[in-house]
Design a protein around this motif. Structure first.
Motif, PDB file in Angstrom:
ATOM      1  N   ARG A 166     -71.122 -20.475  10.722  1.00 52.64           N
ATOM      2  CA  ARG A 166     -69.946 -21.367  10.644  1.00 52.64           C
ATOM      3  C   ARG A 166     -70.251 -22.736  11.236  1.00 52.64           C
ATOM      4  O   ARG A 166     -69.788 -23.758  10.740  1.00 52.64           O
ATOM      5  CB  ARG A 166     -68.770 -20.750  11.403  1.00 52.64           C
ATOM      6  CG  ARG A 166     -68.230 -19.521  10.714  1.00 52.64           C
ATOM      7  CD  ARG A 166     -66.930 -19.147  11.356  1.00 52.64           C
ATOM      8  NE  ARG A 166     -66.485 -17.845  10.883  1.00 52.64           N
ATOM      9  CZ  ARG A 166     -65.321 -17.307  11.187  1.00 52.64           C
ATOM     10  NH1 ARG A 166     -64.481 -17.954  11.979  1.00 52.64           N
ATOM     11  NH2 ARG A 166     -64.986 -16.135  10.731  1.00 52.64           N
ATOM     12  N   VAL A 167     -71.027 -22.754  12.309  1.00 54.84           N
ATOM     13  CA  VAL A 167     -71.402 -24.032  12.926  1.00 54.84           C
ATOM     14  C   VAL A 167     -72.203 -24.860  11.930  1.00 54.84           C
ATOM     15  O   VAL A 167     -71.924 -26.048  11.716  1.00 54.84           O
ATOM     16  CB  VAL A 167     -72.222 -23.810  14.230  1.00 54.84           C
ATOM     17  CG1 VAL A 167     -72.845 -25.111  14.716  1.00 54.84           C
ATOM     18  CG2 VAL A 167     -71.338 -23.208  15.316  1.00 54.84           C
ATOM     19  N   ILE A 168     -73.180 -24.233  11.295  1.00 57.75           N
ATOM     20  CA  ILE A 168     -74.023 -24.950  10.327  1.00 57.75           C
ATOM     21  C   ILE A 168     -73.157 -25.521   9.199  1.00 57.75           C
ATOM     22  O   ILE A 168     -73.277 -26.694   8.837  1.00 57.75           O
ATOM     23  CB  ILE A 168     -75.117 -24.016   9.764  1.00 57.75           C
ATOM     24  CG1 ILE A 168     -76.101 -23.626  10.880  1.00 57.75           C
ATOM     25  CG2 ILE A 168     -75.865 -24.680   8.602  1.00 57.75           C
ATOM     26  CD1 ILE A 168     -77.058 -22.501  10.524  1.00 57.75           C
ATOM     27  N   ALA A 169     -72.250 -24.701   8.693  1.00 57.02           N
ATOM     28  CA  ALA A 169     -71.388 -25.135   7.586  1.00 57.02           C
ATOM     29  C   ALA A 169     -70.514 -26.316   8.026  1.00 57.02           C
ATOM     30  O   ALA A 169     -70.370 -27.310   7.291  1.00 57.02           O
ATOM     31  CB  ALA A 169     -70.524 -23.971   7.106  1.00 57.02           C
ATOM     32  N   GLY A 220     -68.294 -36.000  26.641  1.00 61.10           N
ATOM     33  CA  GLY A 220     -66.950 -36.321  27.112  1.00 61.10           C
ATOM     34  C   GLY A 220     -65.996 -35.160  26.826  1.00 61.10           C
ATOM     35  O   GLY A 220     -64.817 -35.361  26.576  1.00 61.10           O
ATOM     36  N   TYR A 221     -66.538 -33.935  26.826  1.00 68.52           N
ATOM     37  CA  TYR A 221     -65.770 -32.685  26.607  1.00 68.52           C
ATOM     38  C   TYR A 221     -65.152 -32.580  25.215  1.00 68.52           C
ATOM     39  O   TYR A 221     -64.196 -31.844  25.008  1.00 68.52           O
ATOM     40  CB  TYR A 221     -64.703 -32.494  27.701  1.00 68.52           C
ATOM     41  CG  TYR A 221     -65.314 -32.371  29.070  1.00 68.52           C
ATOM     42  CD1 TYR A 221     -65.710 -31.136  29.572  1.00 68.52           C
ATOM     43  CD2 TYR A 221     -65.542 -33.506  29.846  1.00 68.52           C
ATOM     44  CE1 TYR A 221     -66.323 -31.035  30.812  1.00 68.52           C
ATOM     45  CE2 TYR A 221     -66.155 -33.415  31.091  1.00 68.52           C
ATOM     46  CZ  TYR A 221     -66.537 -32.173  31.568  1.00 68.52           C
ATOM     47  OH  TYR A 221     -67.146 -32.082  32.796  1.00 68.52           O
ATOM     48  N   ARG A 222     -65.743 -33.320  24.231  1.00 68.63           N
ATOM     49  CA  ARG A 222     -65.271 -33.178  22.843  1.00 68.63           C
ATOM     50  C   ARG A 222     -65.916 -31.954  22.213  1.00 68.63           C
ATOM     51  O   ARG A 222     -67.130 -31.897  22.053  1.00 68.63           O
ATOM     52  CB  ARG A 222     -65.694 -34.411  22.021  1.00 68.63           C
ATOM     53  CG  ARG A 222     -64.589 -35.374  21.671  1.00 68.63           C
ATOM     54  CD  ARG A 222     -65.123 -36.493  20.774  1.00 68.63           C
ATOM     55  NE  ARG A 222     -66.366 -37.038  21.286  1.00 68.63           N
ATOM     56  CZ  ARG A 222     -66.422 -37.999  22.200  1.00 68.63           C
ATOM     57  NH1 ARG A 222     -65.329 -38.545  22.677  1.00 68.63           N
ATOM     58  NH2 ARG A 222     -67.591 -38.425  22.651  1.00 68.63           N
ATOM     59  N   VAL A 223     -65.111 -30.944  21.883  1.00 76.21           N
ATOM     60  CA  VAL A 223     -65.640 -29.704  21.308  1.00 76.21           C
ATOM     61  C   VAL A 223     -64.806 -29.324  20.091  1.00 76.21           C
ATOM     62  O   VAL A 223     -63.582 -29.382  20.124  1.00 76.21           O
ATOM     63  CB  VAL A 223     -65.573 -28.537  22.339  1.00 76.21           C
ATOM     64  CG1 VAL A 223     -66.129 -27.252  21.724  1.00 76.21           C
ATOM     65  CG2 VAL A 223     -66.345 -28.893  23.612  1.00 76.21           C
ATOM     66  N   ILE A 224     -65.464 -28.948  18.995  1.00 73.19           N
ATOM     67  CA  ILE A 224     -64.772 -28.393  17.829  1.00 73.19           C
ATOM     68  C   ILE A 224     -65.076 -26.901  17.789  1.00 73.19           C
ATOM     69  O   ILE A 224     -66.249 -26.500  17.791  1.00 73.19           O
ATOM     70  CB  ILE A 224     -65.258 -29.060  16.519  1.00 73.19           C
ATOM     71  CG1 ILE A 224     -64.918 -30.539  16.505  1.00 73.19           C
ATOM     72  CG2 ILE A 224     -64.658 -28.348  15.298  1.00 73.19           C
ATOM     73  CD1 ILE A 224     -65.483 -31.287  15.311  1.00 73.19           C
ATOM     74  N   GLU A 225     -64.032 -26.080  17.783  1.00 71.34           N
ATOM     75  CA  GLU A 225     -64.221 -24.620  17.725  1.00 71.34           C
ATOM     76  C   GLU A 225     -64.137 -24.187  16.267  1.00 71.34           C
ATOM     77  O   GLU A 225     -63.150 -24.457  15.599  1.00 71.34           O
ATOM     78  CB  GLU A 225     -63.099 -23.908  18.507  1.00 71.34           C
ATOM     79  CG  GLU A 225     -63.028 -24.266  19.976  1.00 71.34           C
ATOM     80  CD  GLU A 225     -63.950 -23.417  20.829  1.00 71.34           C
ATOM     81  OE1 GLU A 225     -64.591 -22.500  20.279  1.00 71.34           O
ATOM     82  OE2 GLU A 225     -64.035 -23.688  22.041  1.00 71.34           O
ATOM     83  N   VAL A 226     -65.162 -23.470  15.792  1.00 73.44           N
ATOM     84  CA  VAL A 226     -65.097 -22.992  14.408  1.00 73.44           C
ATOM     85  C   VAL A 226     -64.929 -21.480  14.316  1.00 73.44           C
ATOM     86  O   VAL A 226     -64.917 -20.920  13.231  1.00 73.44           O
ATOM     87  CB  VAL A 226     -66.358 -23.408  13.601  1.00 73.44           C
ATOM     88  CG1 VAL A 226     -66.362 -24.902  13.387  1.00 73.44           C
ATOM     89  CG2 VAL A 226     -67.632 -22.936  14.275  1.00 73.44           C
ATOM     90  N   GLY A 227     -64.807 -20.827  15.439  1.00 74.38           N
ATOM     91  CA  GLY A 227     -64.544 -19.381  15.414  1.00 74.38           C
ATOM     92  C   GLY A 227     -65.807 -18.546  15.455  1.00 74.38           C
ATOM     93  O   GLY A 227     -66.882 -19.011  15.081  1.00 74.38           O
ATOM     94  N   LYS A 228     -65.661 -17.351  15.969  1.00 71.69           N
ATOM     95  CA  LYS A 228     -66.812 -16.458  16.144  1.00 71.69           C
ATOM     96  C   LYS A 228     -67.058 -15.623  14.895  1.00 71.69           C
ATOM     97  O   LYS A 228     -66.137 -15.310  14.170  1.00 71.69           O
ATOM     98  CB  LYS A 228     -66.591 -15.525  17.342  1.00 71.69           C
ATOM     99  CG  LYS A 228     -66.334 -16.265  18.635  1.00 71.69           C
ATOM    100  CD  LYS A 228     -67.620 -16.670  19.308  1.00 71.69           C
ATOM    101  CE  LYS A 228     -67.340 -17.518  20.555  1.00 71.69           C
ATOM    102  NZ  LYS A 228     -68.372 -18.437  20.900  1.00 71.69           N
TER     103      LYS A 228
END
Ligand code: AMP
Ligand code: MG
Length: 351
Positions: free
Chosen positions: A253-256, A343-351
């Motif tokens: 999912r991260v790669i996508a 700067g704590y910017r995170v995108i969560e794409v799910g496990k």
């Protein structure tokens, strides 16, 4: 000022160069030197004028205290007032090495070195060149990371020169720093020891020696208004020029998601950098891909993190997307630096 760069060989350390560098420090000058963590910007820790010069050379706020480096364990008793039993056990087990301990200080240490605090941070590095230099300088060398304030720490002499050329007397070149992340910091000045900054000496390693340790709240989350105990943790840090975002979740999912974000940005004429690992690098279709090394080897990732962050500043990328790392073992130290850089910017794409 012309900065002299002197190459040293660990197999046969040139003691004439060490003596010369030691003299520079004794006379109040500044020398950057390799350690097993990152390069340090050294000055005589007992000379307030030297500490002032360190702050000026780095552009570092003067309330951000410096770590005092020693080359003989017993020297800690000259600068630290009370040394609790637990701290002694940590010192026996992990010194010399990448562990910094915070004690209440003696009068020998100027307030300029501790950013006005009544405590002092002390570390005994295992690096041979660092140890020889500290001895040659009289035993107490104040050394923050040898980078311009705000930029990623330096892991090679060339990185040090990039930031500090012309601002310091000398750089000792010992090649690439082995660990690549700054030391673990533990405050042992109060009843319960607290980890203020994670590093290569992990919580589990220390707990095996002294039992439960607390972790300062500022370690893996953005400022919540709580005053961090290590003043350095409140400043913007490690940030590359481009806007960095961490993409977190299951690998496919991260790669996508990174591929999608990259295409989207490139459509609007923006350039994208990608922080990948050897296992995934070839899966990114566009963008400027840089690998930190094998994901299966945390040591490789930590060794290359700052180098890769720095390398994007020499490109024209506008955005950087980075993979995320497990926070087991040294992974927590890697994520602590990466989160600050982002700067704590995170995108969560799910496990
Ligand atoms: P650097 O050497 O650039 O890795 O920065 C040193 C780090 O140690 C900074 O985050 C400082 O805030 C922290 N530090 C140094 N001395 C103390 C101290 N006496 N109390 C708490 N943190 C300290
Ligand atoms: Mg630093």
């Amino acid at each position: 000022m012309e900065t002299q760069i002197k190459k040293l060989d660990y197999e046969a350390v040139d003691m004439d160069i060490i003596e010369e560098a030691g003299r520079v420090l004794k006379e109040g000058g500044l020398v950057a030197f390799p350690t097993e963590t990152v390069y340090g910007l050294g000055g005589d820790a007992l000379n307030p004028a030297s500490s002032e010069k360190i702050y000026a050379a780095k552009g570092r706020p003067s309330d951000n205290p410096l770590i005092v480096h020693i080359a003989a364990k017993d020297d800690v008793y000259r600068i630290a007032k009370e040394i609790p039993k637990k701290a002694e056990r940590l010192m026996e087990t992990f010194w010399p090495g990448p562990l910094t301990l915070i004690f209440s200080k003696t009068d020998l240490v100027p307030l300029k070195t501790t950013g006005g605090l009544s405590t002092v941070a002390v570390r005994m590095p295992s690096d041979k060149i660092a140890q020889e230099l500290i001895r040659a300088a009289g035993g107490f060398v104040a050394a923050p990371s040898a980078n311009a304030s705000g930029r990623p720490s330096t892991t090679t002499a060339a990185h040090v020169a990039e930031d500090l050329n012309g601002r310091i007397e000398m750089i000792l070149d010992g090649g690439q720093a082995v660990i690549g992340l700054e030391s673990t910091i533990v405050d042992v000045s109060e009843e319960k020891p607290v980890i203020l900054r994670p590093g290569a000496i992990t919580k589990a390693m220390m707990e095996a020696v002294i039992g439960p340790l607390e972790v300062d709240q500022a370690v893996l989350q953005a400022d919540s208004g709580i005053k961090p105990k290590a003043p350095g943790m409140k400043y913007r840090h490690y940030a590359p020029r481009a806007e960095l975002t961490i993409v977190e979740g299951e690998t496919e999912r991260v790669i996508a998601e990174v591929n999608r974000l990259t295409s989207q940005a490139e459509l609007t004429g923006k350039r994208v950098g990608i922080i990948a690992t050897d296992e995934t690098a070839k899966r990114y279709e566009k963008g400027l891909v840089r690998s930190l090394g094998a994901r299966s080897c945390e040591e490789e990732i930590s060794r290359h993190l700052f180098e890769v962050l720095r390398s994007f500043d020499e490109t024209d990328v506008d955005y950087i997307y980075s993979e995320s790392f497990e926070t087991a073992a040294i992974g927590q130290a890697i994520m602590n630096r990466l989160l600050k850089a982002a700067g704590y910017r995170v995108i969560e794409v799910g496990k």
